[in-house]
Scaffold this motif. Structure first.
Motif, mmCIF file in Angstrom:
data_model
loop_
_atom_site.group_PDB
_atom_site.id
_atom_site.type_symbol
_atom_site.label_atom_id
_atom_site.label_comp_id
_atom_site.label_asym_id
_atom_site.label_seq_id
_atom_site.Cartn_x
_atom_site.Cartn_y
_atom_site.Cartn_z
ATOM 1 N N HIS A 1 -74.790 21.648 66.020
ATOM 2 C CA HIS A 1 -74.738 20.194 66.131
ATOM 3 C C HIS A 1 -74.721 19.850 67.615
ATOM 4 C CE1 HIS A 1 -70.414 19.994 67.241
ATOM 5 N NE2 HIS A 1 -70.263 20.989 66.384
ATOM 6 N N PHE A 2 -75.103 18.627 67.950
ATOM 7 C CA PHE A 2 -75.285 18.248 69.348
ATOM 8 C C PHE A 2 -73.974 18.148 70.129
ATOM 9 C CE2 PHE A 2 -79.211 16.142 67.522
ATOM 10 C CZ PHE A 2 -80.062 17.143 67.956
ATOM 11 N N GLY A 3 -72.839 18.180 69.432
ATOM 12 C CA GLY A 3 -71.551 18.143 70.117
ATOM 13 C C GLY A 3 -70.945 19.516 70.308
ATOM 14 N N CYS A 4 -71.683 20.568 70.002
ATOM 15 C CA CYS A 4 -71.183 21.940 70.148
ATOM 16 C C CYS A 4 -71.504 22.464 71.551
ATOM 17 C CB CYS A 4 -71.830 22.837 69.097
ATOM 18 S SG CYS A 4 -71.510 24.600 69.330
ATOM 19 N N PRO A 5 -70.505 22.818 72.355
ATOM 20 C CA PRO A 5 -70.781 23.346 73.700
ATOM 21 C C PRO A 5 -71.696 24.565 73.684
ATOM 22 C CG PRO A 5 -68.459 22.787 73.482
ATOM 23 C CD PRO A 5 -69.056 22.654 72.105
ATOM 24 N N GLY B 1 -81.164 19.349 65.696
ATOM 25 C CA GLY B 1 -79.713 19.407 65.574
ATOM 26 C C GLY B 1 -79.181 18.249 64.766
ATOM 27 N N VAL B 2 -77.863 18.107 64.767
ATOM 28 C CA VAL B 2 -77.199 17.048 64.018
ATOM 29 C C VAL B 2 -76.301 16.276 64.978
ATOM 30 C CG1 VAL B 2 -75.786 16.506 61.998
ATOM 31 C CG2 VAL B 2 -77.176 18.588 62.020
ATOM 32 N N GLY B 3 -76.367 14.949 64.921
ATOM 33 C CA GLY B 3 -75.552 14.136 65.810
ATOM 34 C C GLY B 3 -76.411 13.238 66.680
ATOM 35 N N SER B 4 -75.953 12.979 67.911
ATOM 36 C CA SER B 4 -76.668 12.097 68.838
ATOM 37 C C SER B 4 -77.488 12.935 69.814
ATOM 38 C CB SER B 4 -75.677 11.230 69.620
ATOM 39 O OG SER B 4 -74.893 10.455 68.740
ATOM 40 N N PRO B 5 -78.818 13.009 69.642
ATOM 41 C CA PRO B 5 -79.638 13.904 70.444
ATOM 42 C C PRO B 5 -79.867 13.445 71.877
ATOM 43 C CG PRO B 5 -81.023 12.615 68.988
ATOM 44 C CD PRO B 5 -79.604 12.307 68.615
ATOM 45 N N ASP B 6 -79.605 12.178 72.169
ATOM 46 C CA ASP B 6 -79.914 11.660 73.498
ATOM 47 C C ASP B 6 -78.997 12.217 74.580
ATOM 48 O OD1 ASP B 6 -77.913 10.170 72.114
ATOM 49 O OD2 ASP B 6 -77.998 8.649 73.692
ATOM 50 N N ASP C 1 -79.120 14.605 57.658
ATOM 51 C CA ASP C 1 -78.558 15.093 56.391
ATOM 52 C C ASP C 1 -78.621 16.609 56.260
ATOM 53 O OD1 ASP C 1 -77.990 12.478 55.459
ATOM 54 O OD2 ASP C 1 -80.086 12.227 54.864
ATOM 55 N N ARG C 2 -79.020 17.300 57.317
ATOM 56 C CA ARG C 2 -79.103 18.765 57.334
ATOM 57 C C ARG C 2 -79.991 19.320 56.216
ATOM 58 N NH1 ARG C 2 -73.112 20.172 56.931
ATOM 59 N NH2 ARG C 2 -72.865 17.984 56.488
ATOM 60 N N LYS C 3 -81.057 18.590 55.914
ATOM 61 C CA LYS C 3 -81.951 19.023 54.841
ATOM 62 C C LYS C 3 -82.673 20.316 55.212
ATOM 63 C CE LYS C 3 -82.729 14.393 52.954
ATOM 64 N NZ LYS C 3 -83.728 13.313 52.688
ATOM 65 N N ALA C 4 -83.131 20.420 56.467
ATOM 66 C CA ALA C 4 -83.822 21.638 56.890
ATOM 67 C C ALA C 4 -82.877 22.832 56.866
ATOM 68 C CB ALA C 4 -84.400 21.450 58.295
ATOM 69 N N ALA D 1 -71.641 13.226 71.476
ATOM 70 C CA ALA D 1 -72.803 13.791 70.790
ATOM 71 C C ALA D 1 -72.432 14.396 69.438
ATOM 72 C CB ALA D 1 -73.445 14.863 71.670
ATOM 73 N N THR D 2 -71.140 14.563 69.167
ATOM 74 C CA THR D 2 -70.682 15.142 67.908
ATOM 75 C C THR D 2 -71.042 14.217 66.746
ATOM 76 O OG1 THR D 2 -68.822 16.170 69.052
ATOM 77 C CG2 THR D 2 -68.674 16.014 66.659
ATOM 78 N N PRO D 3 -71.508 14.757 65.605
ATOM 79 C CA PRO D 3 -71.871 13.912 64.457
ATOM 80 C C PRO D 3 -70.686 13.100 63.947
ATOM 81 C CG PRO D 3 -72.631 16.180 64.160
ATOM 82 C CD PRO D 3 -71.742 16.191 65.347
ATOM 83 N N ASP D 4 -70.966 11.899 63.443
ATOM 84 C CA ASP D 4 -69.913 11.083 62.847
ATOM 85 C C ASP D 4 -69.324 11.778 61.624
ATOM 86 O OD1 ASP D 4 -70.250 9.094 64.729
ATOM 87 O OD2 ASP D 4 -71.695 7.969 63.522
ATOM 88 N N ASP D 5 -70.165 12.486 60.881
ATOM 89 C CA ASP D 5 -69.710 13.252 59.729
ATOM 90 C C ASP D 5 -69.149 14.571 60.238
ATOM 91 O OD1 ASP D 5 -69.305 14.690 57.452
ATOM 92 O OD2 ASP D 5 -71.396 14.706 56.795
ATOM 93 N N ARG D 6 -67.807 14.676 60.287
ATOM 94 C CA ARG D 6 -67.177 15.839 60.902
ATOM 95 C C ARG D 6 -67.421 17.141 60.123
ATOM 96 N NH1 ARG D 6 -66.858 12.671 64.490
ATOM 97 N NH2 ARG D 6 -65.176 12.504 66.014
ATOM 98 N N SER D 7 -67.869 17.033 58.873
ATOM 99 C CA SER D 7 -68.162 18.257 58.132
ATOM 100 C C SER D 7 -69.317 19.020 58.770
ATOM 101 C CB SER D 7 -68.497 17.926 56.675
ATOM 102 O OG SER D 7 -69.706 17.189 56.578
ATOM 103 N N SER D 8 -70.117 18.346 59.592
ATOM 104 C CA SER D 8 -71.265 18.989 60.230
ATOM 105 C C SER D 8 -70.863 20.039 61.255
ATOM 106 C CB SER D 8 -72.154 17.932 60.905
ATOM 107 O OG SER D 8 -72.732 17.075 59.939
ATOM 108 N N VAL D 9 -69.616 20.009 61.738
ATOM 109 C CA VAL D 9 -69.211 21.006 62.730
ATOM 110 C C VAL D 9 -69.063 22.385 62.108
ATOM 111 C CG1 VAL D 9 -68.041 19.235 64.088
ATOM 112 C CG2 VAL D 9 -66.705 20.653 62.505
ATOM 113 N N LEU D 10 -69.137 22.474 60.785
ATOM 114 C CA LEU D 10 -69.069 23.767 60.109
ATOM 115 C C LEU D 10 -70.462 24.366 59.875
ATOM 116 C CD1 LEU D 10 -66.310 23.065 57.422
ATOM 117 C CD2 LEU D 10 -66.057 24.041 59.716
#
Length: 256
Positions: free
Chosen positions: A113-117, A144-149, A163-166, A206-215
């Motif tokens: 995800h885009f908020g992962c260092p 990725g997932v989150g804010s790409p900018d 939605d992490r479809k890919a 940059a971390t996704p609003d849906d915190r489940s994405s960090v997994l």
């Protein structure tokens, strides 16, 4: 739940795999990336009026498994091609529109995800190698997932899979075990200097609003048209495919 203001991540010493010393505080991006979760941090993996998505998703085991293109259906290129994602500007596109579906060679890097260092480190490495890929006639794509900018990567080659479809189509690993406890995650400690450099302008926004994405874990794939030539799923956080291996695969493919 509101995010904390943007901040710069400073790594003064190699991160450890131990729990944060103050679990009552909002977990930093570093703890979301590398440290085992506390009961407080687990609450961040759900959104208001919802249950944590990690309980329902698959691939939560920590057992190491090898991955290769032969593990996937011959039709995986067709299936992935119909997945709809978004450009950095927010426009909807399909994977099949990103490269020539007949003979074009593309490297598709799916970040956690885009908020992962650790993903900032990978994005920086990909950016430095982009010219080498392009000189070989290969298109380099990061998803990725989150804010790409916020990510240090060219915006015209950066996409968001909200939605992490890919990730689901490709069966990328997901869960607590993969994210926090897999031995492969320790590999990032050997790249501490590169990680420290990559997060110089890091922001947690940059971390996704849906915190489940960090997994979510990522992976690396090489396609020639719709044919999958190379596949590697990240076993754990920071367990990225060696870029030299990817370049070697691409250089062996005749480019029309």
């Amino acid at each position: 739940m509101a995010l904390i203001p943007a901040q710069t991540l400073t790594l003064k010493s190699p991160p450890t795999l131990s729990p944060p010393s103050h679990p009552s505080t909002f977990p930093t991006s570093q703890s979301l990336c590398l440290s085992p979760p506390t009961s407080h941090s687990l609450s961040l993996f759900s959104t208001p009026n919802s249950t944590p998505r990690f309980s329902a998703r698959r691939h939560v085991v920590s057992r190491a498994t090898a991955t290769s293109a032969s593990d996937f259906s011959p039709a995986i290129g067709e299936i992935l091609g119909d997945v709809r994602i978004f450009t950095a500007a927010g426009d909807s596109v399909q994977f099949k529109d990103l490269w020539d579906q007949n003979e074009g060679v593309a490297v598709v890097a799916l970040l956690r995800h885009f908020g992962c260092p650790c993903c900032w480190e990978l994005a920086s490495a990909l950016k430095e190698s982009k010219e080498r890929f392009e000189s070989a006639g290969v298109k380099l794509i990061a998803v990725g997932v989150g804010s790409p900018d916020k990510l240090p990567f060219p915006m015209d080659s950066l996409y968001a899979d909200t939605d992490r479809k890919a990730y689901d189509v490709l069966g990328l690993y997901y869960g607590l075990g993969r994210t926090f406890f897999n031995p492969a995650s320790a590999k990032v400690l050997s790249r501490f200097d590169a990680l420290q450099k990559a997060v110089k302008n890091y922001t947690i926004e940059a971390t996704p609003d849906d915190r489940s994405s960090v997994l979510q874990q990522g992976g690396m794939f090489v396609f020639k048209g719709k044919q999958l030539l190379y596949a590697r799923k990240d076993e754990g956080t920071g367990d990225h495919a060696p870029l030299d291996d990817i370049l070697n695969v691409c250089c062996k493919v005749p480019v029309s």
